[in-house]
Write a protein that holds these residues in place. Structure first.
Motif, mmCIF file in Angstrom:
data_model
loop_
_atom_site.group_PDB
_atom_site.id
_atom_site.type_symbol
_atom_site.label_atom_id
_atom_site.label_comp_id
_atom_site.label_asym_id
_atom_site.label_seq_id
_atom_site.Cartn_x
_atom_site.Cartn_y
_atom_site.Cartn_z
ATOM 1 N N ARG A 54 0.814 -1.224 0.000
ATOM 2 C CA ARG A 54 0.000 0.000 0.000
ATOM 3 C C ARG A 54 0.848 1.275 0.000
ATOM 4 N N THR A 55 2.164 1.122 -0.064
ATOM 5 C CA THR A 55 3.068 2.271 0.004
ATOM 6 C C THR A 55 3.779 2.452 -1.326
ATOM 7 N N PRO A 56 3.827 3.678 -1.870
ATOM 8 C CA PRO A 56 4.569 3.905 -3.115
ATOM 9 C C PRO A 56 6.021 3.463 -2.981
ATOM 10 N N VAL A 57 6.540 2.819 -4.014
ATOM 11 C CA VAL A 57 7.907 2.318 -3.970
ATOM 12 C C VAL A 57 8.900 3.432 -3.696
ATOM 13 N N SER A 58 8.641 4.615 -4.251
ATOM 14 C CA SER A 58 9.554 5.750 -4.061
ATOM 15 C C SER A 58 9.656 6.180 -2.612
ATOM 16 N N ALA A 59 8.608 5.908 -1.826
ATOM 17 C CA ALA A 59 8.631 6.274 -0.408
ATOM 18 C C ALA A 59 9.477 5.309 0.409
ATOM 19 N N VAL A 60 9.734 4.133 -0.143
ATOM 20 C CA VAL A 60 10.521 3.121 0.574
ATOM 21 C C VAL A 60 11.975 3.136 0.116
ATOM 22 N N LEU A 61 12.192 3.062 -1.184
ATOM 23 C CA LEU A 61 13.549 2.991 -1.731
ATOM 24 C C LEU A 61 14.141 4.387 -1.867
ATOM 25 N N ASN A 62 14.395 5.011 -0.735
ATOM 26 C CA ASN A 62 14.987 6.345 -0.676
ATOM 27 C C ASN A 62 16.502 6.221 -0.835
ATOM 28 N N PRO A 63 17.079 6.747 -1.929
ATOM 29 C CA PRO A 63 18.518 6.576 -2.179
ATOM 30 C C PRO A 63 19.398 7.114 -1.054
ATOM 31 N N ALA A 64 19.014 8.255 -0.467
ATOM 32 C CA ALA A 64 19.817 8.849 0.607
ATOM 33 C C ALA A 64 19.851 7.943 1.831
ATOM 34 N N LEU A 65 18.685 7.423 2.205
ATOM 35 C CA LEU A 65 18.630 6.523 3.348
ATOM 36 C C LEU A 65 19.369 5.222 3.058
ATOM 37 N N PRO A 127 7.632 2.604 6.363
ATOM 38 C CA PRO A 127 8.440 2.548 5.136
ATOM 39 C C PRO A 127 9.943 2.672 5.362
ATOM 40 N N PRO A 128 10.429 3.680 6.119
ATOM 41 C CA PRO A 128 11.883 3.706 6.361
ATOM 42 C C PRO A 128 12.366 2.532 7.197
ATOM 43 N N ALA A 129 11.504 1.994 8.062
ATOM 44 C CA ALA A 129 11.888 0.809 8.838
ATOM 45 C C ALA A 129 12.086 -0.385 7.915
ATOM 46 N N MET A 130 11.203 -0.519 6.925
ATOM 47 C CA MET A 130 11.346 -1.601 5.952
ATOM 48 C C MET A 130 12.652 -1.460 5.164
ATOM 49 N N LEU A 131 13.007 -0.225 4.866
ATOM 50 C CA LEU A 131 14.263 0.026 4.149
ATOM 51 C C LEU A 131 15.447 -0.469 4.972
ATOM 52 N N ALA A 132 15.406 -0.220 6.282
ATOM 53 C CA ALA A 132 16.477 -0.693 7.159
ATOM 54 C C ALA A 132 16.544 -2.207 7.175
ATOM 55 N N VAL A 133 15.387 -2.854 7.128
ATOM 56 C CA VAL A 133 15.351 -4.317 7.076
ATOM 57 C C VAL A 133 15.997 -4.819 5.780
ATOM 58 N N ILE A 134 15.670 -4.160 4.669
ATOM 59 C CA ILE A 134 16.232 -4.538 3.366
ATOM 60 C C ILE A 134 17.755 -4.407 3.378
ATOM 61 N N VAL A 135 18.239 -3.241 3.825
ATOM 62 C CA VAL A 135 19.684 -2.997 3.837
ATOM 63 C C VAL A 135 20.405 -3.988 4.736
ATOM 64 N N THR A 136 19.843 -4.240 5.920
ATOM 65 C CA THR A 136 20.469 -5.178 6.849
ATOM 66 C C THR A 136 20.546 -6.575 6.254
ATOM 67 N N ALA A 137 19.467 -6.998 5.605
ATOM 68 C CA ALA A 137 19.449 -8.326 4.991
ATOM 69 C C ALA A 137 20.497 -8.438 3.888
ATOM 70 N N VAL A 138 20.604 -7.402 3.075
ATOM 71 C CA VAL A 138 21.530 -7.442 1.937
ATOM 72 C C VAL A 138 22.982 -7.388 2.412
ATOM 73 N N VAL A 139 23.274 -6.431 3.307
ATOM 74 C CA VAL A 139 24.665 -6.231 3.730
ATOM 75 C C VAL A 139 25.116 -7.295 4.721
ATOM 76 N N SER A 140 24.466 -7.361 5.878
ATOM 77 C CA SER A 140 24.934 -8.273 6.933
ATOM 78 C C SER A 140 24.647 -9.733 6.619
ATOM 79 N N MET A 141 23.429 -10.016 6.138
ATOM 80 C CA MET A 141 23.051 -11.414 5.929
ATOM 81 C C MET A 141 23.776 -12.021 4.733
ATOM 82 N N VAL A 142 23.652 -11.362 3.582
ATOM 83 C CA VAL A 142 24.256 -11.917 2.367
ATOM 84 C C VAL A 142 25.776 -11.966 2.487
#
Length: 314
Positions: A54-65, A127-142
């Motif tokens: 229900r959230t626009p992709v642009s609101a989640v995938l913030n390049p600066a964050l 939305p920014p919390a989800m971004l943190a989850v994505i980054v953590t999964a990609v960087v730390s997990m992978v």
């Protein structure tokens, strides 16, 4: 002080309730496993999917964050690897160093971070919390799993190691639910009302159950050895990562905006239980990573509460 009473105190009280339930075996010996599976397979993935759909992709995938938080996680992962190399006087292998990097950089963004952001900022914090989850999964997990596999599965070749690490992430319900939610949002699909009600009903159970599950997990663990590495990981995770995130975020956006506050809060979270799970899976540095989860979670009662006050969360 109000932030401690209205946001931090209820969060840590639910964790304490789970700890006491586990300590006195009020729910039986299988409660930790069952509740963890419910949260990780059903509740949290549906919360993530429903919110992102229900959230626009642009609101989640913030390049600066993405850049600021990703660099902070990457830097603390590297420092964690270096710290265990120093603590073990050069005797630690790549797998042990990688697990210390995970303990120093992988915050409890799912089980603790999402409920905390919901309590502090409401739906605007998701939305920014989800971004943190994505980054953590990609960087730390992978990256962490891949580097462990490089030592454990030595001789299988880098491409096979990469595929194994990527598969471990891809089959995890949390990253999968994030990807599906972003896909639904990107194509503009509307979730049918009955399905949306189902998603919302189970998703609403994510926050309290995840916090309670943390307490149950902590009740089953004890600290005997590995305190030096655990202490270094705790300092890196609770103090250095949010400090790095604050410096990097200030280059891109206002730290007192909701996204800025959310990402800074996510950077200050204690070590995720995944650090112990991976250590147990590979039978490497189990005591050090267990101690890191326990120490950082206990210390975060003070550090996270202090950060909420500094951020003027009401």
């Amino acid at each position: 002080m109000q932030a401690i009473l209205t946001v931090a105190a209820p969060i840590f009280a639910v964790i304490l309730a789970g700890y006491l339930a586990g300590r006195f075996r009020l729910l039986g010996y299988e409660a930790t496993t069952a509740l963890n599976r419910f949260v990780s397979i059903f509740a949290l993935p549906l919360l993530f999917f429903g919110t992102l759909a229900r959230t626009p992709v642009s609101a989640v995938l913030n390049p600066a964050l993405l850049a600021a938080f990703g660099l902070a996680v990457l830097a603390t992962f590297g420092l964690g690897m270096l710290s265990t190399r120093i603590a073990s006087r050069g005797e630690g292998g790549l797998a042990a160093m990688s697990l210390q990097g995970i303990a120093s950089s992988w915050g409890n963004v799912g089980y603790m971070g999402v409920p905390l952001c919901l309590a502090a900022f409401g739906d605007a914090g998701l939305p920014p919390a989800m971004l943190a989850v994505i980054v953590t999964a990609v960087v730390s997990m992978v990256m962490g799993v891949m580097m462990i596999e490089l030592e454990v599965a030595a001789g299988h070749g880098p491409s096979r190691t990469f595929v194994r690490a990527a598969w471990n992430v891809a089959r995890n319900p949390l990253p999968l639910s994030i990807a599906l939610g972003l896909a639904v949002s990107a194509v503009g699909l509307e979730i049918p009302v009955p399905a949306a009600k189902f998603v919302d009903l189970l998703g609403a159970a994510a926050a309290p159950c995840a916090l309670f599950a943390i307490g149950l997990f902590l009740a089953d663990k004890s600290i005997k050895h590995g305190l030096l590495e655990a202490g270094l990981a705790t300092l890196t995770k609770l103090l250095l990562q949010p400090l790095l995130a604050a410096v990097l975020l200030s280059l891109f956006l206002d730290l007192h905006s909701v996204p800025g506050k959310v990402v800074l809060l996510m950077a200050a979270l204690p070590t995720a239980a995944n650090a112990f799970v991976l250590a147990k899976q590979f039978d490497i540095s189990i005591e050090q990573n267990t101690a890191a989860v326990l120490l950082s979670t206990a210390a975060s009662v003070v550090t996270v509460s202090a950060l909420l006050v500094w951020l003027r969360v009401t």
